[in-house]
Design an enzyme around this catalytic site. Structure first.
Site, PDB file in Angstrom:
ATOM      1  N   CYS A 225      75.398 -68.373  36.778  1.00 15.20           N
ATOM      2  CA  CYS A 225      76.065 -67.291  37.503  1.00 15.20           C
ATOM      3  C   CYS A 225      76.151 -67.603  39.000  1.00 15.20           C
ATOM      4  O   CYS A 225      75.312 -68.312  39.529  1.00 15.20           O
ATOM      5  CB  CYS A 225      75.301 -65.993  37.328  1.00 15.20           C
ATOM      6  SG  CYS A 225      75.021 -65.548  35.626  1.00 15.20           S
TER       7      CYS A 225
ATOM      8  N   ARG B 275      79.883 -74.162  38.963  1.00 14.40           N
ATOM      9  CA  ARG B 275      78.540 -73.879  38.432  1.00 14.40           C
ATOM     10  C   ARG B 275      78.587 -73.554  36.942  1.00 14.40           C
ATOM     11  O   ARG B 275      77.565 -73.557  36.281  1.00 14.40           O
ATOM     12  CB  ARG B 275      77.932 -72.694  39.188  1.00 14.40           C
ATOM     13  CG  ARG B 275      77.639 -72.991  40.640  1.00 14.40           C
ATOM     14  CD  ARG B 275      77.250 -71.734  41.364  1.00 14.40           C
ATOM     15  NE  ARG B 275      76.000 -71.180  40.872  1.00 14.40           N
ATOM     16  CZ  ARG B 275      74.817 -71.388  41.438  1.00 14.40           C
ATOM     17  NH1 ARG B 275      74.735 -72.129  42.506  1.00 14.40           N
ATOM     18  NH2 ARG B 275      73.727 -70.840  40.943  1.00 14.40           N
TER      19      ARG B 275
ATOM     20  N   TRP C  25      77.654 -66.383  33.653  1.00 15.60           N
ATOM     21  CA  TRP C  25      77.435 -67.358  32.564  1.00 15.60           C
ATOM     22  C   TRP C  25      76.556 -66.619  31.558  1.00 15.60           C
ATOM     23  O   TRP C  25      75.404 -66.288  31.863  1.00 15.60           O
ATOM     24  CB  TRP C  25      76.735 -68.593  33.122  1.00 15.60           C
ATOM     25  CG  TRP C  25      76.610 -69.732  32.171  1.00 15.60           C
ATOM     26  CD1 TRP C  25      77.550 -70.686  31.906  1.00 15.60           C
ATOM     27  CD2 TRP C  25      75.466 -70.072  31.378  1.00 15.60           C
ATOM     28  NE1 TRP C  25      77.056 -71.585  30.988  1.00 15.60           N
ATOM     29  CE2 TRP C  25      75.780 -71.239  30.649  1.00 15.60           C
ATOM     30  CE3 TRP C  25      74.200 -69.506  31.200  1.00 15.60           C
ATOM     31  CZ2 TRP C  25      74.894 -71.849  29.769  1.00 15.60           C
ATOM     32  CZ3 TRP C  25      73.312 -70.107  30.325  1.00 15.60           C
ATOM     33  CH2 TRP C  25      73.667 -71.264  29.614  1.00 15.60           C
TER      34      TRP C  25
ATOM     35  N   ASN D 238      72.020 -62.653  39.446  1.00 15.98           N
ATOM     36  CA  ASN D 238      71.760 -63.970  38.829  1.00 15.98           C
ATOM     37  C   ASN D 238      70.309 -63.981  38.398  1.00 15.98           C
ATOM     38  O   ASN D 238      69.458 -63.480  39.129  1.00 15.98           O
ATOM     39  CB  ASN D 238      71.917 -65.098  39.856  1.00 15.98           C
ATOM     40  CG  ASN D 238      73.350 -65.383  40.184  1.00 15.98           C
ATOM     41  OD1 ASN D 238      74.247 -64.716  39.689  1.00 15.98           O
ATOM     42  ND2 ASN D 238      73.572 -66.353  41.043  1.00 15.98           N
ATOM     43  N   GLY D 239      70.030 -64.599  37.259  1.00 17.28           N
ATOM     44  CA  GLY D 239      68.640 -64.679  36.798  1.00 17.28           C
ATOM     45  C   GLY D 239      68.468 -63.905  35.504  1.00 17.28           C
ATOM     46  O   GLY D 239      69.456 -63.566  34.836  1.00 17.28           O
TER      47      GLY D 239
ATOM     48  N   GLU E  74      71.822 -91.875  29.043  1.00 23.78           N
ATOM     49  CA  GLU E  74      72.676 -91.198  30.027  1.00 23.78           C
ATOM     50  C   GLU E  74      74.159 -91.355  29.651  1.00 23.78           C
ATOM     51  O   GLU E  74      74.941 -90.418  29.772  1.00 23.78           O
ATOM     52  CB  GLU E  74      72.384 -91.758  31.432  1.00 23.78           C
ATOM     53  CG  GLU E  74      73.354 -91.340  32.531  1.00 23.78           C
ATOM     54  CD  GLU E  74      73.423 -89.844  32.798  1.00 23.78           C
ATOM     55  OE1 GLU E  74      72.653 -89.083  32.200  1.00 23.78           O
ATOM     56  OE2 GLU E  74      74.293 -89.442  33.595  1.00 23.78           O
TER      57      GLU E  74
ATOM     58  N   LYS F 277      76.732 -88.267  28.988  1.00 25.45           N
ATOM     59  CA  LYS F 277      77.998 -88.087  29.716  1.00 25.45           C
ATOM     60  C   LYS F 277      79.130 -87.817  28.726  1.00 25.45           C
ATOM     61  O   LYS F 277      79.932 -86.924  28.919  1.00 25.45           O
ATOM     62  CB  LYS F 277      78.352 -89.315  30.567  1.00 25.45           C
ATOM     63  CG  LYS F 277      77.571 -89.508  31.829  1.00 25.45           C
ATOM     64  CD  LYS F 277      77.881 -88.532  32.948  1.00 25.45           C
ATOM     65  CE  LYS F 277      77.065 -87.288  32.936  1.00 25.45           C
ATOM     66  NZ  LYS F 277      75.685 -87.248  33.255  1.00 25.45           N
TER      67      LYS F 277
ATOM     68  N   GLU G 275      78.750 -84.327  26.985  1.00 25.40           N
ATOM     69  CA  GLU G 275      78.937 -83.204  27.906  1.00 25.40           C
ATOM     70  C   GLU G 275      80.398 -82.895  28.166  1.00 25.40           C
ATOM     71  O   GLU G 275      80.788 -81.734  28.165  1.00 25.40           O
ATOM     72  CB  GLU G 275      78.325 -83.545  29.277  1.00 25.40           C
ATOM     73  CG  GLU G 275      76.865 -83.280  29.425  1.00 25.40           C
ATOM     74  CD  GLU G 275      76.416 -83.441  30.866  1.00 25.40           C
ATOM     75  OE1 GLU G 275      76.602 -84.531  31.436  1.00 25.40           O
ATOM     76  OE2 GLU G 275      75.883 -82.480  31.409  1.00 25.40           O
TER      77      GLU G 275
ATOM     78  N   HIS H  92      65.689 -98.629  12.036  1.00 23.25           N
ATOM     79  CA  HIS H  92      64.668 -97.764  11.440  1.00 23.25           C
ATOM     80  C   HIS H  92      65.279 -96.453  10.944  1.00 23.25           C
ATOM     81  O   HIS H  92      64.557 -95.480  10.736  1.00 23.25           O
ATOM     82  CB  HIS H  92      63.544 -97.510  12.453  1.00 23.25           C
ATOM     83  CG  HIS H  92      62.849 -98.770  12.852  1.00 23.25           C
ATOM     84  ND1 HIS H  92      61.866 -99.363  12.087  1.00 23.25           N
ATOM     85  CD2 HIS H  92      63.055 -99.613  13.907  1.00 23.25           C
ATOM     86  CE1 HIS H  92      61.457-100.484  12.669  1.00 23.25           C
ATOM     87  NE2 HIS H  92      62.177-100.654  13.766  1.00 23.25           N
TER      88      HIS H  92
ATOM     89  N   LYS I 244      76.250 -75.946  36.169  1.00 24.07           N
ATOM     90  CA  LYS I 244      75.821 -77.007  37.078  1.00 24.07           C
ATOM     91  C   LYS I 244      74.322 -76.931  37.348  1.00 24.07           C
ATOM     92  O   LYS I 244      73.635 -77.926  37.328  1.00 24.07           O
ATOM     93  CB  LYS I 244      76.605 -76.928  38.388  1.00 24.07           C
ATOM     94  CG  LYS I 244      76.278 -78.046  39.366  1.00 24.07           C
ATOM     95  CD  LYS I 244      76.686 -79.402  38.825  1.00 24.07           C
ATOM     96  CE  LYS I 244      76.254 -80.550  39.705  1.00 24.07           C
ATOM     97  NZ  LYS I 244      76.318 -81.838  38.990  1.00 24.07           N
TER      98      LYS I 244
HETATM   99  C1  AGP Z   1      73.952 -83.746  33.914  1.00 26.69           C
HETATM  100  O1  AGP Z   1      75.179 -84.309  33.670  1.00 26.69           O
HETATM  101  C2  AGP Z   1      73.760 -82.407  33.383  1.00 26.69           C
HETATM  102  N1  AGP Z   1      74.753 -81.501  33.728  1.00 26.69           N
HETATM  103  C3  AGP Z   1      72.356 -81.867  33.272  1.00 26.69           C
HETATM  104  O2  AGP Z   1      71.749 -82.587  32.256  1.00 26.69           O
HETATM  105  C4  AGP Z   1      71.456 -81.898  34.524  1.00 26.69           C
HETATM  106  O3  AGP Z   1      71.138 -83.209  34.862  1.00 26.69           O
HETATM  107  C5  AGP Z   1      70.178 -81.090  34.242  1.00 26.69           C
HETATM  108  O4  AGP Z   1      70.527 -79.759  34.004  1.00 26.69           O
HETATM  109  C6  AGP Z   1      69.178 -81.176  35.378  1.00 26.69           C
HETATM  110  O5  AGP Z   1      69.709 -80.677  36.557  1.00 26.69           O
HETATM  111  P1  AGP Z   1      69.027 -80.913  37.951  1.00 26.69           P
HETATM  112  O6  AGP Z   1      69.061 -82.372  38.235  1.00 26.69           O
HETATM  113  O7  AGP Z   1      69.845 -80.113  38.910  1.00 26.69           O
HETATM  114  O8  AGP Z   1      67.612 -80.421  37.847  1.00 26.69           O
END
Ligand code: AGP
Length: 608
Positions: free
Chosen positions: A2, A27, A74, A100-101, A481, A485, A488, A504, A603
């Site tokens: 949010c 975000r 969100w 927010n929260g 990673e 990517k 996501e 395995h 985000k």
């Molecule tokens: C990364 O592409 C992601 N959107 C997500 O995994 C992110 O790295 C994770 O939420 C941690 O965020 P931060 O680094 O702001 O703590």
């Protein structure tokens, strides 16, 4: 997650709020809304979907008020709908709240409020705040907000507007970021600097339990007990252009291209070549403890967790320090003894990830030295850790982290150098390490120059429904990673595996429709990677290999080949990750996905 923006000043609030909401879009959100005050009346509008939907619903609205609050939601409690979008209001529709929260005790609060006759319009936890404030309101809005917050368990960043006090906005925070922006005759409050930096660079980072009353004369800060407090104004050091696309089709692509500078910025002023060492100013106050640590626990989530995994490999390779890595969300479930000599390092781009923040607090309770590696200046994790290092990567807007990751890695290399030189690394080895690092930005530039080749490969691979990403040793975290990517931003199922683990179990899935992206630079794991590639090929699995420039042997055994410049094997991950980011980007673009704001993602993940 949010986003919050509040404005009180001399200008018309509506366009400022809409522009600010657009800046908060990155975000992640699924609905939005705003409330504007004018002549003792409040106008409130909400919409499901993009900010454009809210803007469309406002066509023809002539609301000229210069006070307002706005929100992107969100969904956590209740699906995305107009009723669940913020602002939420009390029974009389006089008090409007954006939040927010998470209000953790909302069920019991709601039950009591229902028994007292309050009528709820949404399924959200946030709505209880509006009714609680209503319960306590006796003419002083800030007082009512304080009383209400005294009953709440959980986290909040809130903005409150009341028809009966149209000349003020009350904001407060606990565990959810909130920043005051101090302009000329106008005040902003936002959950994120990006929403206000085009208007002012003078900001105050509110801290937990802070309450601010914003009014035409300025603002007053106090705590939940009504004691006045002072907070320093700080200058935001990034410019507006940094938060704009500058001709790139997406923020993610722009940020991928910013990576050579991200590496340079992370290293700037931190390397002393004559001595073959690195100096991290943010650790000055804890230098001895840092250099003498015997055990390091790195905590983080998502992409930052993969940076941590690589950190373990490189620190253990170069020092005698025992390194553990934990997902911050799992850290609390371990019964760890933080005996002397244990340091905890939290890695977080946003500095607001709730899981990581909670783990930082737990580590501090147990008496560990807690350090941060954070990109966002003034963020909660930056403030809560004992000391730390900033990435200096600039704002990262794309939800999928790219340049922040590479700068996290860079700083982990600098930390490794500092620790290793304190232990057994020689001067000449330290100098060679620095020389290798300094060549990385130009090598990344060379990879970026081959983007069109990766784009063409993406054109051949975008139709597959499943992918494996395989790597060994330093490149195992990079395989994880790369897979993250892809999933996501393209929603394609992708799994990262240590290549040795394939036989395995996972290899059972391989057939001609299940490609593997194999990270096989000419390093000490090369021969074993080649064997793993042969195993995949023997089962008709398509192989896209990422290898060292000029490796024609590798090229011959795989279906497609992306080459990256050679470097020291320990530094290779800084190069290997770049083609994986581009591959994910081009596949997602080919499939028409919303790259900068993928579905369901936010985000900064400010709920646990
Ligand atoms: C990364 O592409 C992601 N959107 C997500 O995994 C992110 O790295 C994770 O939420 C941690 O965020 P931060 O680094 O702001 O703590």
């Amino acid at each position: 997650m949010c986003g919050i923006l509040c404005y009180l000043g001399k200008r018309q609030a509506l366009p400022i709020l809409l522009e600010g909401l657009r800046k908060l879009e990155y975000r992640g959100y699924d609905s939005s809304g705003l409330a504007l005050a004018e002549n003792g009346e409040i106008f409130c509008q909400k919409a499901v979907g993009k900010i454009q939907a809210l803007e469309n619903s406002l066509a023809g609205v002539q609301w000229k008020g210069s006070t307002g609050i706005a929100h992107t939601r969100w969904a956590t409690h209740g699906k995305p709908s107009e009723a669940n979008a913020h602002p939420h209001t009390d029974c009389r529709e006089k008090i409007f709240v954006i939040h927010n929260g998470i209000i953790e005790n909302f069920q019991s609060l709601k039950k009591t409020l229902l028994e007292r006759g309050h009528q709820f319009r949404s399924e959200t936890d946030s709505e209880v705040l509006a009714h609680l404030i209503e319960e306590h309101y006796q003419g002083d809005l800030a007082e009512a907000v304080r009383d209400a917050l005294g009953l709440v368990e959980g986290t909040y960043g809130i903005g409150v507007l009341s028809a009966e006090n149209p000349q003020e906005i009350v904001v407060a925070r606990k565990g959810s970021p909130l920043i005051l922006g101090i302009g000329e005759g106008e005040i902003f409050a936002a959950s994120d600097v990006s929403a206000l930096v085009s208007h002012t660079k003078e900001v105050i980072y509110l801290q937990d339990d802070d309450v601010a009353v914003i009014h035409p004369g300025g603002y007053e800060l106090s705590n939940l007990n009504s004691d006045s407090i002072l907070r320093q104004t700080q200058k935001v050091d990034w410019d507006v252009a940094a938060a704009e696309k500058q001709g790139f089709s997406h923020f993610m692509l722009k940020e991928i291209y910013e990576q050579p500078e991200a590496v340079e910025n992370a290293m700037r002023g931190r390397l002393i070549e004559e001595e073959g060492i690195s100096k991290l100013g943010g650790l000055n106050g804890v230098q001895d403890e840092f250099l003498e640590m015997e055990r390091l626990i790195i905590i983080s989530m998502g992409t930052s967790y993969y940076a941590a995994l690589l950190g373990r490999y490189i620190i253990e390779t170069c020092t005698d320090i025992a390194v553990e890595v934990d997902l911050a969300s799992e850290f609390r479930y371990r019964k760890l003894n933080m005996k002397e000599g244990t340091t905890v390092l939290a890695i977080s781009q946003s500095g607001e990830t709730a899981d990581t923040l909670a783990a930082v607090q737990e580590a501090k309770r147990k008496g560990a030295l807690v350090l941060g590696l954070v990109n966002v200046v003034g963020s909660s994790i930056a403030r809560e850790t004992d000391a730390g290092v900033y990435n200096h990567a600039g704002p990262e807007i794309g939800v999928a982290s790219t340049k922040a990751f590479i700068s996290q890695l860079t700083i982990l290399y600098l930390m490794t150098l500092a620790l290793a030189r304190h232990q057994r690394m020689s001067l000449s080895e330290g100098q060679a390490f620095i020389a290798g690092l300094k060549l990385i930005p130009d090598k990344i530039r060379r990879i970026l120059e081959s983007a069109s080749k990766i784009e063409a490969i993406a054109g051949r691979y975008h139709g597959y429904k499943n992918f494996f990403y395989l790597g060994r040793k330093f490149n195992y975290p990079i395989a994880l990673e790369g897979a993250l990517k892809l999933k996501e931003i393209s929603y394609i199922h992708a799994e990262g595996y240590a290549a040795g683990e394939m036989k395995h179990g996972p290899i059972a899935l391989i057939d001609e429709n299940f490609p593997s992206v194999c990270l096989a630079p000419r390093d000490s794991a090369y021969e074993k990677m080649v064997s793993n590639i042969q195993e995949v090929k023997a089962r008709n699995g398509p192989v896209l290999a990422i290898g060292t420039e000029g490796d024609t042997e590798l090229q011959k055994i795989c279906d497609d080949f992306i080459e990256v410049p050679a470097t020291d094997e320990i530094l290779q991950p800084l190069l290997m990750v770049v083609p994986l980011q581009l591959l994910a980007y081009y596949i997602a673009r080919e499939n028409g996905c919303e790259i900068d704001q993928p579905r369901n993602l936010a985000k900064s993940v400010t709920v646990e």
